[in-house]
Design an enzyme around this catalytic site. Structure first.
Site, PDB file in Angstrom:
ATOM      1  CG  ASP A  28      -2.047   0.992   1.123  1.00 36.76           C
ATOM      2  OD1 ASP A  28      -2.355   1.425  -0.004  1.00 36.76           O
ATOM      3  OD2 ASP A  28      -2.623   1.348   2.164  1.00 36.76           O
ATOM      4  CG  ASN A  76      -8.113  -1.731  -4.867  1.00 33.68           C
ATOM      5  OD1 ASN A  76      -7.244  -2.575  -4.652  1.00 33.68           O
ATOM      6  ND2 ASN A  76      -8.275  -0.690  -4.057  1.00 33.68           N
TER       7      ASN A  76
HETATM    8  C1  IPE Z   1      -5.479  -2.543  -0.068  1.00 31.23           C
HETATM    9  O1  IPE Z   1      -5.125  -1.235  -0.274  1.00 31.23           O
HETATM   10  C2  IPE Z   1      -5.498  -3.276  -1.353  1.00 31.23           C
HETATM   11  C3  IPE Z   1      -4.193  -3.443  -2.003  1.00 31.23           C
HETATM   12  C4  IPE Z   1      -3.038  -3.104  -1.517  1.00 31.23           C
HETATM   13  C5  IPE Z   1      -4.247  -4.067  -3.273  1.00 31.23           C
HETATM   14  P1  IPE Z   1      -6.215  -0.074  -0.397  1.00 31.23           P
HETATM   15  O2  IPE Z   1      -5.470   1.180  -0.525  1.00 31.23           O
HETATM   16  O3  IPE Z   1      -7.180  -0.395  -1.459  1.00 31.23           O
HETATM   17  O4  IPE Z   1      -6.960  -0.193   1.005  1.00 31.23           O
HETATM   18  P2  IPE Z   1      -7.793   0.879   1.835  1.00 31.23           P
HETATM   19  O5  IPE Z   1      -8.834   1.430   0.898  1.00 31.23           O
HETATM   20  O6  IPE Z   1      -6.847   1.917   2.290  1.00 31.23           O
HETATM   21  O7  IPE Z   1      -8.366   0.101   2.956  1.00 31.23           O
HETATM   22  C1  IPE Z   2      -1.617   0.237  -3.327  1.00 32.46           C
HETATM   23  O1  IPE Z   2      -1.372   1.605  -3.374  1.00 32.46           O
HETATM   24  C2  IPE Z   2      -1.917  -0.343  -4.688  1.00 32.46           C
HETATM   25  C3  IPE Z   2      -3.335  -0.666  -4.898  1.00 32.46           C
HETATM   26  C4  IPE Z   2      -4.280  -0.635  -3.991  1.00 32.46           C
HETATM   27  C5  IPE Z   2      -3.703  -1.057  -6.234  1.00 32.46           C
HETATM   28  P1  IPE Z   2      -2.544   2.648  -3.388  1.00 32.46           P
HETATM   29  O2  IPE Z   2      -2.934   2.908  -4.792  1.00 32.46           O
HETATM   30  O3  IPE Z   2      -3.655   2.227  -2.502  1.00 32.46           O
HETATM   31  O4  IPE Z   2      -1.818   3.912  -2.781  1.00 32.46           O
HETATM   32  P2  IPE Z   2      -2.413   4.953  -1.741  1.00 32.46           P
HETATM   33  O5  IPE Z   2      -2.888   4.166  -0.560  1.00 32.46           O
HETATM   34  O6  IPE Z   2      -3.536   5.652  -2.425  1.00 32.46           O
HETATM   35  O7  IPE Z   2      -1.278   5.844  -1.406  1.00 32.46           O
HETATM   36 MG    MG Z   3      -4.029   2.497  -0.533  1.00 36.78          MG
END
Ligand code: IPE
Ligand code: IPE
Ligand code: MG
Length: 255
Positions: A28, A76
């Protein structure tokens, strides 16, 4: 040079006999990494792919048997269509570009999640990568795409209900083993260590059944910044934990 020494120092402290067999990572922070650099979020996802490459390499080097990474959750899909599209294309690019290296490193590709709703091109790249790496035995790399722990459980329960309906077994036979075997991770040990980067303190629907007794490790680093040293530091932290599984400390001392 200093960096390499630091990595070696960490490696020297590693107890090779007490490595987690299975590590799960919630990768993340890609978006925030990019935003802080005034870059589009897509640049963060690209940088995240490189961080994944490093994590895979380290795990295969030190002898981790299974690495499971969360790449795209069932939630997502709520993101803007252009980001979802970019992530799907990046996933295809990763699969196509990584197969040669995976074969070199003895890595077999696994998939967790629902194939329903995934674009045909993703399914094709996935099938090809799985086929081409199927014989590799050094490490299993599970990529969770369109994965949600609740969705996984719902699919597992549905498949068991259908078997009961068809008379293949009776409801009395449903136990923890049977449920575990109906999940996407069937046959794999539960992750002993679950890591999440970016400072968020939640598991966001990842491996909710399998992580029942996982040691959790949270890093404030954003995923693209999470390097081999950070991963080793997490594993070393895990090796310092006291895992009791319900027993008392006195009982553990006797074992
Ligand atoms: C969790 O990250 C999913 C992945 C890393 C693929 P998110 O960024 O989607 O999670 P939330 O929304 O902060 O819980
Ligand atoms: C994790 O990084 C990757 C996915 C969830 C696909 P994020 O895209 O959630 O990055 P932040 O949390 O918005 O910084
Ligand atoms: Mg994220």
């Amino acid at each position: 040079m200093a960096k390499a020494e630091q990595l070696n120092d960490l490696l020297a402290r590693l107890d090779k006999k007490r490595l987690p067999a299975h590590i799960a990572i919630i990768m993340d922070g890609n978006g925030r990494w990019a935003t802080r650099r005034h870059l589009p979020r897509s640049a963060g996802h690209k940088a995240g792919m490189e961080a994944l490459r490093q994590a895979v390499e380290l795990c295969s080097e030190i002898g981790i048997h299974i690495l499971t990474v969360y790449a795209f959750s069932t939630e997502n899909w709520r993101r803007p269509a252009d980001e979802v599209g970019f992530l799907m294309r990046l996933f295809i690019q990763y699969l196509e570009g990584e197969v040669a290296l995976m074969n070199e490193q003895g890595i077999r590709l696994g998939f967790l999640g629902s194939r329903e709703a995934l674009p045909a091109a993703v399914l094709l790249a996935l099938a090809q990568a799985q086929k081409s790496t199927a014989q590799n035995e050094r490490m299993l790399l599970n990529i969770a795409v369109n994965y949600g722990g609740r969705d996984e459980l719902a699919r597992a329960i549905r498949s068991l209900a259908l078997k009961v309906r068809d008379g293949q077994f009776s409801p009395e036979h449903i136990n923890e083993q049977v449920i575990g075997a109906a999940l996407d991770t069937a046959g794999a040990p539960d992750p002993e260590l679950m890591i999440r980067t970016s400072g968020e303190l939640r598991i966001s629907n990842f491996l909710i059944w399998q992580a029942a007794y996982s040691e959790l490790y949270f890093s404030d680093k954003l995923w693209p910044d999470f390097n081999k040293r950070d991963l080793l530091t997490a594993i070393l932290d895990f090796q310092g934990r006291n895992r009791r599984f319900g027993r008392t400390e006195q009982q553990m001392a006797k074992d």
